[in-house]
Design an enzyme around this catalytic site. Structure first.
Site, mmCIF file in Angstrom:
data_model
loop_
_atom_site.group_PDB
_atom_site.id
_atom_site.type_symbol
_atom_site.label_atom_id
_atom_site.label_comp_id
_atom_site.label_asym_id
_atom_site.label_seq_id
_atom_site.Cartn_x
_atom_site.Cartn_y
_atom_site.Cartn_z
ATOM 1 C CB ILE A 192 1.910 3.783 -3.934
ATOM 2 C CG1 ILE A 192 1.438 2.337 -3.765
ATOM 3 C CG2 ILE A 192 0.719 4.737 -3.893
ATOM 4 C CD1 ILE A 192 0.800 2.038 -2.429
ATOM 5 C CD GLU A 229 -6.895 3.287 9.968
ATOM 6 O OE1 GLU A 229 -7.046 2.112 9.568
ATOM 7 O OE2 GLU A 229 -6.367 4.166 9.286
ATOM 8 C CG HIS A 237 -7.324 1.902 5.851
ATOM 9 N ND1 HIS A 237 -6.514 1.684 6.928
ATOM 10 C CD2 HIS A 237 -6.544 1.649 4.764
ATOM 11 C CE1 HIS A 237 -5.307 1.310 6.525
ATOM 12 N NE2 HIS A 237 -5.307 1.284 5.213
ATOM 13 C CG LEU A 238 -12.913 3.629 1.724
ATOM 14 C CD1 LEU A 238 -13.962 4.506 1.054
ATOM 15 C CD2 LEU A 238 -13.485 2.256 2.036
ATOM 16 N N GLY A 239 -8.198 2.917 0.563
ATOM 17 C CA GLY A 239 -7.173 2.967 -0.474
ATOM 18 C C GLY A 239 -7.096 1.726 -1.340
ATOM 19 C CB ALA A 240 -6.316 -1.686 -0.692
#
Length: 524
Positions: free
Chosen positions: A151, A260, A278-281
């Protein structure tokens, strides 16, 4: 048919893959820990995302479980040591959401640089505060990467496209790879002093926890922006809030938090702080990719033995698996033989590969050999846990390869060093079957049987007859009988496959025969 439990929501396309591959997949989401414990013993595989937590209690109940697959990168919710000890392979899908996560980090950088969330709220409230939101350009700024793996590499590529200068801190980044990525490799203190923006792309370990501590945050240049789309716990949140309030930190964008779901957090409400849940994926493409990958990986493992993206086991490709299978069996049985023949503390284990086997992936073979050697002393050890167990016990493990083998097409030799000396055992695969071909430097050719009798003696007349008579009197049937010796009258061995396990009394009577040095019962 292997059975897999899908415990978190997964794309229907992934479920179709399981069905097409001949794997029975049950979808049961939202299970409590107690409900999961009740049913997990019925499954060979478990698929999770971040909600389901296969902890020590769940794994203890998973009596048939062979693999846990995480549809995503982070495996904080999985008790990997417990899975390893139980021989359960833990896999993730590190590449399926890499682009999505990297793009989220870039989006955070833009949001901070131009204060977009606050400007949006203000504008939609009808304030039109144009002079309030003075931004900064990303062009020509220095981006500091903490972690330059998959990444981090994508973020570096996108940043270079924005004409940013990229410096990277990563202990595992080679100078050659840094050049290939177009980044400058630096130490952490230099990165802190030079970076205009810092992004984190590293797993959470004891070494990386609070890598941006209060002390390290104080080393950053005034106005630095910090982006964390990796793992909660990499940044000291209390110290970061103090830096935002004082103005030393120019802004921060977080997608992940120590606790979280983050219903409350010390960072909430801080100046120029941007938060996402936690929207990274969380893109359609990423969700589809990781779901398809985990389904393929688990199916491959359960059906062929191929291991991909495992965190606690050597990788084995689908092409390698059939070729490795007989040699894994040989390595484990040969190791098991060695383990039953040593009575003192093991100091070192060397595995030598000769011939065609030397060209294969040796890691799973070595793991199988180590499991075999240690199993007589540690019944719970397995191919997954063996390398870690050996390391924990200070056993020195070494490998050697020689692509030529003078007699056999392939040969594996295991040498065990103990406090009393060394013992060596060699084997080969003949017609697809593992066989012992050398013990104590003496050549022989014996198949592995479930129960075997090992006798070391002087090669004197009458020994074979006496041994056969004792076995006959005890009602022990001989299945195979194989001999090796140095020369007539010299050191010799007999490996006898028997249908009944010799009793301690029988072993003592064999040991008492003339010229016998050692007698042992071996089990495979």
């Amino acid at each position: 048919m292997p059975r897999v439990l899908i415990a978190d929501s997964l794309s229907p396309a992934a479920i179709d893959i399981f069905k097409q591959r001949g794997v029975d997949a049950d979808v049961k989401t939202g299970l409590s820990k107690e409900d999961l414990i009740k049913i997990i013993g019925d499954y060979d595989g478990l698929v999770v995302r971040s909600d389901t937590k296969p902890n020590k209690e769940v794994i203890a109940a998973a009596t048939h479980l062979k693999v846990i697959g995480r549809a995503g990168i982070g495996v904080d919710n999985i008790d990997i040591p417990a899975a390893t000890a139980a021989g359960i392979v833990v896999m993730n899908t590190p590449f399926g959401n890499s682009i999505t996560t990297a793009e989220h980090a870039i989006a955070m950088m833009f949001a901070l640089a131009r204060q977009m969330p606050a400007a949006d709220v203000s504008t939609q409230a009808g304030k039109w505060e144009k002079s309030r939101f003075m931004g900064v350009e990303l062009y020509a700024k220095t981006l500091g990467l903490i972690g330059a793996g998959n990444i981090g590499g994508i973020v570096a590529d996108r940043a270079r496209g924005l004409k940013m200068k990229v410096v990277a801190y990563d202990p595992f980044l080679s100078p050659e790879r840094a050049v290939e990525m177009g980044v400058e490799k630096v130490e952490l203190d230099e990165l802190l002093a030079r970076a205009d923006i810092i992004t984190l792309h590293t797993p959470l370990t004891e070494k990386t926890r609070n890598i941006l501590s209060a002390e390290n945050l104080a080393k950053t240049r005034k106005g630095v922006m910090i982006v964390n789309c990796a793992r909660g716990g990499l940044v000291d949140e209390v110290a970061l809030r103090a830096g935002l309030d004082s103005g030393h930190i120019g802004g921060a964008g977080f997608d992940v938090f120590m606790q979280e779901p983050a219903r409350e957090n010390v960072l909430f409400g801080a100046p120029n702080f941007v938060a996402t849940p936690h929207l990274g994926a969380s893109t359609n493409e990423a969700q589809e990719n990781v779901a398809l990958q985990v389904a393929e990986q688990i199916s491959d493992y359960l059906l062929t033995g191929a291991v991909t993206n495992a965190l606690n086991s050597p990788s084995v490709t689908a092409e390698e698996a059939p070729r490795l299978k007989p040699f894994i069996a040989l390595a484990e049985k040969l190791g098991l033989m060695a383990g039953q023949m040593v009575d003192f503390g093991i100091k070192a284990i060397d595995i030598a590969y000769e011939g065609e086997v030397a060209k294969l992936n040796a890691k799973p073979l070595t793991a199988a050999a180590l499991a075999g050697v240690m199993r007589p002393m540690l019944a719970e050890v397995n191919m997954v846990s063996a390398p870690a167990v050996a390391k924990d016990r200070g056993i020195i493990v070494s490998e050697s390869r020689q692509e030529d083998s003078p007699i056999y097409e392939s040969l594996i030799r295991i040498t065990v060093t103990t406090e009393k000396g060394k013992r060596s055992f060699a084997g080969s695969v003949l017609a697809g079957t593992p066989r012992v071909i050398e013990v104590k430097g003496m050549d022989l050719d014996a198949p592995f049987m479930p129960t075997m009798l090992y006798v070391n003696n002087l090669d004197k007349p009458g020994f074979i007859g006496n041994l056969g008579a004792l076995l006959g009197e005890a009602g022990v049937n001989i299945a195979t009988f194989n001999l090796g010796r140095v020369s007539a009258g010299d050191d010799a061995i007999a490996l006898v496959g028997v249908d009944q396990a010799p009793s301690e009394t029988l072993l003592a009577r064999i040991q008492a025969l003339p010229h016998v040095k050692e007698a042992r019962a071996l089990r495979f």
